[in-house]
Design a protein around this motif. Structure first.
Motif, PDB file in Angstrom:
ATOM      1  N   CYS A 181      -6.330  -2.148  14.178  1.00 57.21           N
ATOM      2  CA  CYS A 181      -5.672  -2.312  12.865  1.00 57.21           C
ATOM      3  C   CYS A 181      -4.524  -1.324  12.675  1.00 57.21           C
ATOM      4  O   CYS A 181      -4.194  -0.949  11.552  1.00 57.21           O
ATOM      5  N   SER A 182      -3.903  -0.924  13.773  1.00 56.52           N
ATOM      6  CA  SER A 182      -2.741  -0.053  13.704  1.00 56.52           C
ATOM      7  C   SER A 182      -1.590  -0.712  12.951  1.00 56.52           C
ATOM      8  O   SER A 182      -1.508  -1.940  12.856  1.00 56.52           O
ATOM      9  N   PHE A 216     -17.207  -0.495  19.768  1.00 53.68           N
ATOM     10  CA  PHE A 216     -15.870   0.035  19.520  1.00 53.68           C
ATOM     11  C   PHE A 216     -15.764   0.566  18.101  1.00 53.68           C
ATOM     12  O   PHE A 216     -16.490   0.144  17.198  1.00 53.68           O
ATOM     13  N   HIS A 217     -14.861   1.542  17.918  1.00 56.47           N
ATOM     14  CA  HIS A 217     -14.542   2.053  16.591  1.00 56.47           C
ATOM     15  C   HIS A 217     -13.632   1.038  15.909  1.00 56.47           C
ATOM     16  O   HIS A 217     -12.605   0.657  16.495  1.00 56.47           O
ATOM     17  N   PRO A 218     -13.952   0.616  14.692  1.00 58.25           N
ATOM     18  CA  PRO A 218     -13.115  -0.403  14.039  1.00 58.25           C
ATOM     19  C   PRO A 218     -11.636  -0.038  13.980  1.00 58.25           C
ATOM     20  O   PRO A 218     -10.782  -0.908  14.067  1.00 58.25           O
ATOM     21  N   GLY A 219     -11.332   1.258  13.811  1.00 55.68           N
ATOM     22  CA  GLY A 219      -9.938   1.692  13.827  1.00 55.68           C
ATOM     23  C   GLY A 219      -9.501   2.321  12.517  1.00 55.68           C
ATOM     24  O   GLY A 219     -10.281   2.453  11.573  1.00 55.68           O
ATOM     25  N   SER A 220      -8.237   2.707  12.465  1.00 58.44           N
ATOM     26  CA  SER A 220      -7.647   3.339  11.279  1.00 58.44           C
ATOM     27  C   SER A 220      -6.463   2.511  10.801  1.00 58.44           C
ATOM     28  O   SER A 220      -5.591   2.158  11.600  1.00 58.44           O
ATOM     29  N   HIS A 221      -6.424   2.246   9.505  1.00 59.64           N
ATOM     30  CA  HIS A 221      -5.358   1.387   8.973  1.00 59.64           C
ATOM     31  C   HIS A 221      -4.051   2.148   8.759  1.00 59.64           C
ATOM     32  O   HIS A 221      -3.024   1.525   8.456  1.00 59.64           O
ATOM     33  N   GLN A 267      -1.901   1.324   5.636  1.00 57.13           N
ATOM     34  CA  GLN A 267      -1.637  -0.069   5.235  1.00 57.13           C
ATOM     35  C   GLN A 267      -2.621  -0.570   4.186  1.00 57.13           C
ATOM     36  O   GLN A 267      -2.329  -1.539   3.490  1.00 57.13           O
ATOM     37  N   GLY A 268      -3.767   0.085   4.111  1.00 58.24           N
ATOM     38  CA  GLY A 268      -4.814  -0.357   3.203  1.00 58.24           C
ATOM     39  C   GLY A 268      -5.962  -0.998   3.948  1.00 58.24           C
ATOM     40  O   GLY A 268      -5.786  -1.577   5.034  1.00 58.24           O
ATOM     41  N   VAL A 269      -7.149  -0.881   3.381  1.00 57.41           N
ATOM     42  CA  VAL A 269      -8.374  -1.362   4.035  1.00 57.41           C
ATOM     43  C   VAL A 269      -8.326  -2.864   4.280  1.00 57.41           C
ATOM     44  O   VAL A 269      -8.691  -3.331   5.370  1.00 57.41           O
ATOM     45  N   GLU A 270      -7.884  -3.638   3.300  1.00 60.95           N
ATOM     46  CA  GLU A 270      -7.922  -5.098   3.442  1.00 60.95           C
ATOM     47  C   GLU A 270      -7.015  -5.579   4.567  1.00 60.95           C
ATOM     48  O   GLU A 270      -7.389  -6.468   5.340  1.00 60.95           O
ATOM     49  N   ILE A 271      -5.833  -5.001   4.676  1.00 61.29           N
ATOM     50  CA  ILE A 271      -4.926  -5.379   5.768  1.00 61.29           C
ATOM     51  C   ILE A 271      -5.535  -4.968   7.102  1.00 61.29           C
ATOM     52  O   ILE A 271      -5.507  -5.728   8.078  1.00 61.29           O
ATOM     53  N   GLY A 272      -6.125  -3.775   7.142  1.00 62.58           N
ATOM     54  CA  GLY A 272      -6.763  -3.311   8.365  1.00 62.58           C
ATOM     55  C   GLY A 272      -7.899  -4.210   8.799  1.00 62.58           C
ATOM     56  O   GLY A 272      -8.007  -4.576   9.978  1.00 62.58           O
ATOM     57  N   LYS A 295     -13.213   9.773   8.012  1.00 61.87           N
ATOM     58  CA  LYS A 295     -12.097  10.730   8.012  1.00 61.87           C
ATOM     59  C   LYS A 295     -10.772   9.958   8.019  1.00 61.87           C
ATOM     60  O   LYS A 295     -10.658   8.887   8.616  1.00 61.87           O
ATOM     61  N   GLY A 296      -9.795  10.513   7.335  1.00 61.23           N
ATOM     62  CA  GLY A 296      -8.485   9.874   7.308  1.00 61.23           C
ATOM     63  C   GLY A 296      -8.540   8.466   6.754  1.00 61.23           C
ATOM     64  O   GLY A 296      -9.099   8.229   5.688  1.00 61.23           O
ATOM     65  N   THR A 297      -7.960   7.529   7.496  1.00 62.01           N
ATOM     66  CA  THR A 297      -7.921   6.132   7.046  1.00 62.01           C
ATOM     67  C   THR A 297      -8.840   5.245   7.892  1.00 62.01           C
ATOM     68  O   THR A 297      -8.573   4.056   8.081  1.00 62.01           O
ATOM     69  N   GLU A 298      -9.924   5.823   8.390  1.00 61.57           N
ATOM     70  CA  GLU A 298     -10.879   5.055   9.188  1.00 61.57           C
ATOM     71  C   GLU A 298     -11.448   3.885   8.402  1.00 61.57           C
ATOM     72  O   GLU A 298     -11.795   4.014   7.230  1.00 61.57           O
TER      73      GLU A 298
END
Length: 277
Positions: free
Chosen positions: A75-76, A106-111, A114-119, A147-150
């Motif tokens: 979700c970069s 896998f780690h879902p990622g960090s947005h 961009q916001g959680v919904e877009i990620g 942490k952060g935008t995870e």
């Protein structure tokens, strides 16, 4: 049966990992599919895999867990990073079929703002692209510390991803004890309540693996710093409650504590001695 193991290096192949696991009284293990910071995966040695699959049966191993590289961010905000994540996961899942019916985490990622919904939308699109009806691997979303935008800091976020995946029978969750404690789920004082909440939102049938780690930081710190079993803020007593909980029996437990092989052996011995089921 207590299915427990640790993280091992895949550099020398599957059979070496199997023998290392057995040497420390483990009956499962986790490994990176490739360098954890990314890069090309090592070629599969088909004879090594064949020998390992026989070894698994002979030694009553449970499912093993392959871990995607940390650089995989579905979700970069950068298209090339998302493309790398897509291609890497697709390649990993093809390779996983050499060892059928195992687990891939896998780690879902960090947005990244961009916001959680877009990620979440990006993550779902990737999973809907790479999952196939004939694959035997179960893909796991890991619970994150926040942490952060995870993404994946709450059971609700994981559920939203799972709800968007068309082949949802190919999906599950890996619960990391350090991550959820750092994320605000009080497994120390209310393990039953946390498991009930997980069951209500996601379903315990989705829980396919546990990363067992103590935490260097206090409750709800959102830091994600693993500690050796019994030496952090979660404590050994909680780990014993987890391995003996009737709702968690048979689930593979993988240690990701800051240890070498002898340290993992000590932790596995401690936990096996405390297993009463």
């Amino acid at each position: 049966m207590l299915n427990i193991g640790c993280h091992l290096s895949a550099a020398k192949g599957y059979m070496n990992m199997g023998k290392e696991a057995k040497s420390i009284d483990a009956n499962t293990f986790q490994f990176f599919t490739r360098n954890p910071r990314g890069g090309k995966a090592k070629a599969i040695d088909e004879q090594d895999v064949k020998s390992f699959l026989e070894f698994m049966k002979e030694n009553n191993f449970s499912q093993i867990l392959a871990h995607a590289p940390y650089t995989l961010n579905a979700c970069s905000n950068k298209e090339e990073t998302r493309e790398f994540a897509l291609n890497t996961m697709a390649d990993d899942l093809r390779r996983m079929e050499y060892t059928p019916n195992q687990l891939y985490n896998f780690h879902p990622g960090s947005h990244v703002g961009q916001g959680v919904e877009i990620g979440i939308d990006f993550i779902v699109k990737q999973l809907n692209t790479v999952l196939t009806p004939d694959m035997t691997t179960t893909v796991l979303l890991e619970t994150m510390a926040g942490k952060g935008t995870e993404i994946g800091r709450s059971f609700e976020e994981l559920k939203e991803i799972l709800d968007g995946v068309k082949l949802d029978n190919k999906m599950g969750v890996c619960m990391d004890t350090c991550h959820i404690y750092d994320g605000g789920y009080d497994i120390v004082n209310d393990l039953d309540g946390v498991l009930d909440e997980f069951d209500r939102i996601i379903g315990l049938d989705r829980l396919k693996a546990i990363h067992m780690n103590d935490s260097k930081n206090p409750f709800a710190s959102h830091k994600d710093r693993h500690e050796k079993i019994g030496e952090g803020s979660i404590g050994f007593d909680t780990m014993v409650k987890i391995i003996n909980h009737p709702k968690l029996q048979g689930i593979p437990i993988l240690l990701e504590t800051p240890n070498e092989l002898d340290g993992y052996k000590k932790e596995i011995q401690m936990l096996r001695k405390s297993y009463t089921m």
